[in-house]
Design an enzyme around this catalytic site. Sequence first.
Site, PDB file in Angstrom:
ATOM      1  N   ILE A  77      61.358 -11.067  -8.914  1.00 34.69           N
ATOM      2  CA  ILE A  77      60.294 -10.115  -8.579  1.00 34.69           C
ATOM      3  C   ILE A  77      59.690  -9.495  -9.850  1.00 34.69           C
ATOM      4  CG2 ILE A  77      59.703  -8.048  -7.225  1.00 34.69           C
ATOM      5  CD1 ILE A  77      60.599 -10.692  -5.642  1.00 34.69           C
ATOM      6  N   GLN A  95      41.865 -38.085 -38.418  1.00 25.64           N
ATOM      7  CA  GLN A  95      41.055 -38.306 -37.222  1.00 25.64           C
ATOM      8  C   GLN A  95      41.852 -37.994 -35.950  1.00 25.64           C
ATOM      9  OE1 GLN A  95      39.772 -42.269 -35.936  1.00 25.64           O
ATOM     10  NE2 GLN A  95      37.664 -41.507 -35.979  1.00 25.64           N
ATOM     11  N   GLU A 113      44.658 -13.981  -6.026  1.00 25.46           N
ATOM     12  CA  GLU A 113      45.838 -14.102  -6.894  1.00 25.46           C
ATOM     13  C   GLU A 113      45.794 -15.409  -7.676  1.00 25.46           C
ATOM     14  OE1 GLU A 113      49.601 -13.451  -4.796  1.00 25.46           O
ATOM     15  OE2 GLU A 113      48.488 -12.151  -3.447  1.00 25.46           O
ATOM     16  N   GLU A 164      52.753 -28.302  -6.205  1.00 23.64           N
ATOM     17  CA  GLU A 164      52.909 -29.161  -5.019  1.00 23.64           C
ATOM     18  C   GLU A 164      52.377 -28.455  -3.767  1.00 23.64           C
ATOM     19  OE1 GLU A 164      55.159 -28.555  -7.341  1.00 23.64           O
ATOM     20  OE2 GLU A 164      55.246 -30.526  -8.273  1.00 23.64           O
ATOM     21  N   PRO A 194      66.606 -15.864  -2.743  1.00 22.84           N
ATOM     22  CA  PRO A 194      67.356 -16.899  -3.471  1.00 22.84           C
ATOM     23  C   PRO A 194      67.327 -18.263  -2.787  1.00 22.84           C
ATOM     24  CG  PRO A 194      68.621 -14.876  -3.363  1.00 22.84           C
ATOM     25  CD  PRO A 194      67.408 -14.667  -2.500  1.00 22.84           C
ATOM     26  N   ALA A 225      56.597 -17.507  10.671  1.00 22.72           N
ATOM     27  CA  ALA A 225      55.850 -16.429  10.016  1.00 22.72           C
ATOM     28  C   ALA A 225      55.582 -15.256  10.948  1.00 22.72           C
ATOM     29  CB  ALA A 225      54.527 -16.984   9.502  1.00 22.72           C
ATOM     30  N   ARG A 233      46.770 -26.262 -43.279  1.00 22.75           N
ATOM     31  CA  ARG A 233      48.000 -27.040 -43.510  1.00 22.75           C
ATOM     32  C   ARG A 233      47.648 -28.308 -44.302  1.00 22.75           C
ATOM     33  NH1 ARG A 233      53.380 -27.041 -44.128  1.00 22.75           N
ATOM     34  NH2 ARG A 233      54.394 -28.898 -43.253  1.00 22.75           N
ATOM     35  N   ALA A 285      57.689  -8.195  -3.070  1.00 25.39           N
ATOM     36  CA  ALA A 285      58.988  -8.870  -2.978  1.00 25.39           C
ATOM     37  C   ALA A 285      59.001  -9.836  -1.803  1.00 25.39           C
ATOM     38  CB  ALA A 285      60.100  -7.834  -2.834  1.00 25.39           C
TER      39      ALA A 285
HETATM   40  C1  LIG Z   1      58.333 -15.359 -13.746  1.00 22.67           C
HETATM   41  C2  LIG Z   1      58.253 -15.361 -12.258  1.00 22.67           C
HETATM   42  C3  LIG Z   1      57.659 -14.295 -11.597  1.00 22.67           C
HETATM   43  C4  LIG Z   1      57.623 -14.282 -10.214  1.00 22.67           C
HETATM   44  N1  LIG Z   1      57.125 -13.177  -9.564  1.00 22.67           N
HETATM   45  C5  LIG Z   1      57.275 -13.080  -8.222  1.00 22.67           C
HETATM   46  C6  LIG Z   1      56.947 -11.888  -7.529  1.00 22.67           C
HETATM   47  O1  LIG Z   1      56.466 -10.913  -8.120  1.00 22.67           O
HETATM   48  N2  LIG Z   1      57.171 -11.830  -6.202  1.00 22.67           N
HETATM   49  C7  LIG Z   1      57.695 -12.871  -5.495  1.00 22.67           C
HETATM   50  O2  LIG Z   1      57.881 -12.733  -4.309  1.00 22.67           O
HETATM   51  N3  LIG Z   1      58.014 -14.020  -6.113  1.00 22.67           N
HETATM   52  C8  LIG Z   1      57.817 -14.162  -7.451  1.00 22.67           C
HETATM   53  N4  LIG Z   1      58.170 -15.308  -8.090  1.00 22.67           N
HETATM   54  C9  LIG Z   1      58.717 -16.409  -7.324  1.00 22.67           C
HETATM   55  C10 LIG Z   1      57.774 -17.601  -7.206  1.00 22.67           C
HETATM   56  O3  LIG Z   1      56.688 -17.296  -6.391  1.00 22.67           O
HETATM   57  C11 LIG Z   1      58.614 -18.770  -6.702  1.00 22.67           C
HETATM   58  O4  LIG Z   1      59.470 -19.157  -7.773  1.00 22.67           O
HETATM   59  C12 LIG Z   1      57.785 -19.933  -6.238  1.00 22.67           C
HETATM   60  O5  LIG Z   1      57.085 -19.604  -5.060  1.00 22.67           O
HETATM   61  C13 LIG Z   1      58.635 -21.158  -5.970  1.00 22.67           C
HETATM   62  O6  LIG Z   1      59.716 -20.838  -5.147  1.00 22.67           O
HETATM   63  P1  LIG Z   1      61.210 -21.271  -5.576  1.00 22.67           P
HETATM   64  O7  LIG Z   1      61.407 -20.837  -6.982  1.00 22.67           O
HETATM   65  O8  LIG Z   1      62.141 -20.784  -4.556  1.00 22.67           O
HETATM   66  O9  LIG Z   1      61.160 -22.838  -5.583  1.00 22.67           O
HETATM   67  P2  LIG Z   1      61.310 -23.786  -4.295  1.00 22.67           P
HETATM   68  O10 LIG Z   1      60.557 -23.233  -3.154  1.00 22.67           O
HETATM   69  O11 LIG Z   1      62.743 -24.114  -4.122  1.00 22.67           O
HETATM   70  O12 LIG Z   1      60.548 -25.063  -4.814  1.00 22.67           O
HETATM   71  C14 LIG Z   1      61.076 -25.884  -5.860  1.00 22.67           C
HETATM   72  C15 LIG Z   1      60.111 -26.985  -6.149  1.00 22.67           C
HETATM   73  O13 LIG Z   1      60.042 -27.817  -5.009  1.00 22.67           O
HETATM   74  C16 LIG Z   1      58.780 -28.410  -4.919  1.00 22.67           C
HETATM   75  N5  LIG Z   1      58.199 -28.112  -3.598  1.00 22.67           N
HETATM   76  C17 LIG Z   1      58.222 -26.933  -2.928  1.00 22.67           C
HETATM   77  N6  LIG Z   1      57.590 -27.050  -1.766  1.00 22.67           N
HETATM   78  C18 LIG Z   1      57.150 -28.314  -1.686  1.00 22.67           C
HETATM   79  C19 LIG Z   1      56.398 -29.058  -0.709  1.00 22.67           C
HETATM   80  N7  LIG Z   1      55.988 -28.492   0.434  1.00 22.67           N
HETATM   81  N8  LIG Z   1      56.119 -30.353  -0.966  1.00 22.67           N
HETATM   82  C20 LIG Z   1      56.543 -30.938  -2.104  1.00 22.67           C
HETATM   83  N9  LIG Z   1      57.245 -30.298  -3.053  1.00 22.67           N
HETATM   84  C21 LIG Z   1      57.534 -29.014  -2.846  1.00 22.67           C
HETATM   85  C22 LIG Z   1      57.945 -27.828  -6.051  1.00 22.67           C
HETATM   86  O14 LIG Z   1      57.966 -28.670  -7.173  1.00 22.67           O
HETATM   87  C23 LIG Z   1      58.658 -26.547  -6.374  1.00 22.67           C
HETATM   88  O15 LIG Z   1      58.343 -26.106  -7.664  1.00 22.67           O
HETATM   89  C24 LIG Z   1      58.148 -15.372  -9.477  1.00 22.67           C
HETATM   90  C25 LIG Z   1      58.717 -16.454 -10.156  1.00 22.67           C
HETATM   91  C26 LIG Z   1      58.789 -16.454 -11.522  1.00 22.67           C
HETATM   92  C27 LIG Z   1      59.450 -17.610 -12.201  1.00 22.67           C
END
Ligand SMILES: Cc1cc2nc3c(=O)[nH]c(=O)nc-3n(C[C@H](O)[C@H](O)[C@H](O)COP(=O)(O)OP(=O)(O)OC[C@H]3O[C@@H](n4cnc5c(N)ncnc54)[C@H](O)[C@@H]3O)c2cc1C
Length: 385
Positions: A163, A287, A250, A375, A134, A184, A276, A130
């Site tokens: 998650i 082609q 991963e 990205e 949000p 971090a 089909r 986790a």
């Molecule tokens: C089906 C699913 C399973 C998941 N499982 C897990 C899990 O088990 N555990 C967990 O912790 N998380 C999990 N996640 C979360 C996942 O890792 C995040 O959705 C992902 O890291 C992106 O974070 P965010 O959704 O908050 O998008 P944001 O961080 O808001 O990013 C949105 C978009 O902004 C752009 N962006 C972000 N950073 C940059 C940058 N530095 N430069 C340029 N563009 C950028 C990219 O296009 C990105 O897609 C899961 C997500 C999904 C959809």
Amino acid sequence: MALGRSPWIDDELAMLQEHVARFIEAEFTPHVPRWRKDRMMDRAAWLKAGEAGLLCASIPEIYGGGGGSYAHEAVIHQEMTRAGHGTGFGVGNSTSSAVVAHYILAYGTEDQKQRWLPKMAQGELIGAIAMTEPQGGSDLKALRTTARRVAGGYQINGQKTFISNGQNANLVTVVARTGDEPGARGLSLIVVETDQADGFRRGRNLDKLGMHTQDTSELFFDDVFAPSSNLIGELPGQAFSQLMHELAWERMLVSLDATVNMERAVELTVDYVRTRNIFGKTLMDFQNTQFVLADAKTQATVARTFVDGMMVRLLAGELDGPTAAMAKLWTTETQCRVIDACQQLFGGYGYMSEYPIAQLFADARVSRVYGGASEIMKVIIARAL
Ligand SMILES: Cc1cc2nc3c(=O)[nH]c(=O)nc-3n(C[C@H](O)[C@H](O)[C@H](O)COP(=O)(O)OP(=O)(O)OC[C@H]3O[C@@H](n4cnc5c(N)ncnc54)[C@H](O)[C@@H]3O)c2cc1C
């Protein structure tokens, strides 16, 4: 025209591959329609997978695992993806067995390894990681969940989202802020054993575009107590380096998925266009169809060659982060293009959820976002130029 067996797959792994395929066919396939509807697998299926030796295959036998390597884990992961079952067990098992169990193996105390790993191998404990919150997932340094020091342990407060295994997991590794240091440095990994955690609550099982047999959820922590003995690592503040250590692996799992999905898309489409009939001939006779499929097959073959090469490096302990990021970036982006081109050849049928190509299209999309968005992969690659 086939490439033949991957160079990292020996006779034993080939046997495992057959065992996994047979297990899936007998134990999972009959339940998949219901799991798709429920948007998650049964917990009982995890116990069955444990009995069949499919959980924690890469964890040493002294901790109840299969005593194999990342190659065993990768074989199980690939076969699940090949079965095309909405990635429930593929993503779920890899999260628990290939990721969470490896944090515990690499950084946990002897007591933690003995307490948790055998139960994870049996399917009694299902792991989740986790991290994401949000307000953002890519920017891990901005995480807000706190784990405040209290007598005997930590008190965790915060909210997580997206998650994997969110509904089924009962061993949740939480990335939480244990110190005031910015970025971090103040982050730690703390295990919450949810069966005995007051204040822990699961949110909705999120309704996703694809991956319909996989549970993905919000998780809430309101004054959840975790004993000091649940901190992963000797000292707090180590989460970032611990998380980074497993990232190349991963990303290889996501790359393997993408490669298998491309291979499947080509197979499914070749079968379809051969039968089909339109304008008095098969769709394969055009082609354009041949060119689209020639291109798709080439990309799938390049992906397989690339990913197999990266697997060889990974197994030799020689895969670096930027190269793993390249593998994830290229295979996932290419996968979506290949599946889209294949889907076009199915016409309207390709848009129907009952068609595997439509499921593939929906399942694949997330690979460009989770495990680090494309990205972020580019940022990692660019930094190393
Ligand atoms: C089906 C699913 C399973 C998941 N499982 C897990 C899990 O088990 N555990 C967990 O912790 N998380 C999990 N996640 C979360 C996942 O890792 C995040 O959705 C992902 O890291 C992106 O974070 P965010 O959704 O908050 O998008 P944001 O961080 O808001 O990013 C949105 C978009 O902004 C752009 N962006 C972000 N950073 C940059 C940058 N530095 N430069 C340029 N563009 C950028 C990219 O296009 C990105 O897609 C899961 C997500 C999904 C959809």
